[in-house]
Design a protein around this motif. Sequence first.
Motif, PDB file in Angstrom:
ATOM      1  N   GLN A   6      -3.494   5.260   5.961  1.00 28.01           N
ATOM      2  CA  GLN A   6      -4.029   5.457   5.087  1.00 28.01           C
ATOM      3  C   GLN A   6      -6.088   5.494   6.060  1.00 28.01           C
ATOM      4  OE1 GLN A   6      -1.611   3.180   4.187  1.00 28.01           O
ATOM      5  NE2 GLN A   6      -0.942   3.560   2.401  1.00 28.01           N
ATOM      6  N   THR A  54      -2.940  -1.204   2.020  1.00 24.40           N
ATOM      7  CA  THR A  54      -2.331  -0.521   0.714  1.00 24.40           C
ATOM      8  C   THR A  54      -2.722   0.026  -0.036  1.00 24.40           C
ATOM      9  OG1 THR A  54      -1.312  -2.847   0.400  1.00 24.40           O
ATOM     10  CG2 THR A  54      -1.873  -1.851  -2.040  1.00 24.40           C
ATOM     11  N   ASN A  77       1.402   2.824  -2.335  1.00 18.91           N
ATOM     12  CA  ASN A  77       1.870   2.930  -0.843  1.00 18.91           C
ATOM     13  C   ASN A  77       1.238   1.456   0.451  1.00 18.91           C
ATOM     14  OD1 ASN A  77       2.388   6.074  -0.722  1.00 18.91           O
ATOM     15  ND2 ASN A  77       0.057   6.378  -0.784  1.00 18.91           N
ATOM     16  N   ARG A  78       1.595   1.349   0.886  1.00 16.17           N
ATOM     17  CA  ARG A  78       2.034   0.306   1.730  1.00 16.17           C
ATOM     18  C   ARG A  78       2.678   0.513   2.796  1.00 16.17           C
ATOM     19  NH1 ARG A  78       0.922  -1.275  -2.770  1.00 16.17           N
ATOM     20  NH2 ARG A  78       1.907  -2.466  -4.445  1.00 16.17           N
ATOM     21  N   THR A  90       6.284   1.732   2.805  1.00 19.38           N
ATOM     22  CA  THR A  90       6.472   2.322   2.370  1.00 19.38           C
ATOM     23  C   THR A  90       5.522   3.413   1.712  1.00 19.38           C
ATOM     24  OG1 THR A  90       7.955  -0.031   0.840  1.00 19.38           O
ATOM     25  CG2 THR A  90       7.544   2.286  -0.620  1.00 19.38           C
ATOM     26  N   PHE A  91       6.002   4.870   1.888  1.00 17.80           N
ATOM     27  CA  PHE A  91       4.861   5.626   0.889  1.00 17.80           C
ATOM     28  C   PHE A  91       5.890   6.651  -0.288  1.00 17.80           C
ATOM     29  CE2 PHE A  91       4.321   6.525   5.590  1.00 17.80           C
ATOM     30  CZ  PHE A  91       2.985   5.485   6.200  1.00 17.80           C
ATOM     31  N   THR A  92       5.233   6.083  -1.061  1.00 20.53           N
ATOM     32  CA  THR A  92       5.481   7.252  -2.449  1.00 20.53           C
ATOM     33  C   THR A  92       5.919   8.538  -2.460  1.00 20.53           C
ATOM     34  OG1 THR A  92       4.023   7.264  -3.430  1.00 20.53           O
ATOM     35  CG2 THR A  92       4.587   5.102  -3.677  1.00 20.53           C
TER      36      THR A  92
END
Length: 176
Positions: free
Chosen positions: A27, A127, A131-132, A168-170
């Motif tokens: 990000q 974060t 998304n993390r 993790t991506f949403t």
Amino acid sequence: MSKSFLPIMLASALGTAALLSVAAPAQVIRNHNSNAPVDFDAGAIELQDRADRVILTGGVTATQAGLTLRASRVTAAYSSNGGIDVNRLDAVGGVTITKDDLRATSDAAIYDLGSNLITLLGNVRLTQGANRLNGARIVIDLNAGRSTITGSNSAPGASGRNGRVTGTFTVPQRKN
């Protein structure tokens, strides 16, 4: 501290040779005005005039144009050419940077005002919304609007799994 900024960081004893050369996009902090004034709050301030630096300690909070940096200690390096021109901020001790819905945490951080780069080092967690990302190091290029996160070979499991970037991506929910 005129000009300056806020974000962060200190190059810790983490050797860059230990970092993986493979990077994953992360990000980004978008539209940040690094020329905006920096407001700060600290338990104590020590001016080291001969060394051209100011050391802020005791739960330091610094804010600039919607960006907030929190750390145990922040060192501001400056040049004094007819005034104070802050050119770098180093932060250590539970570093947290927030802007809008983005939150980044690390052991240390460096904000180089001349190149508009923010580097977070050690146990990096990023974060944004759901998304993390986790890794050892992240470099945020405020000019290019790009962030790169890397893992570490030096301490398997310390940052990500076995020195790798994890996360993790949403995904938007779609109708079947």
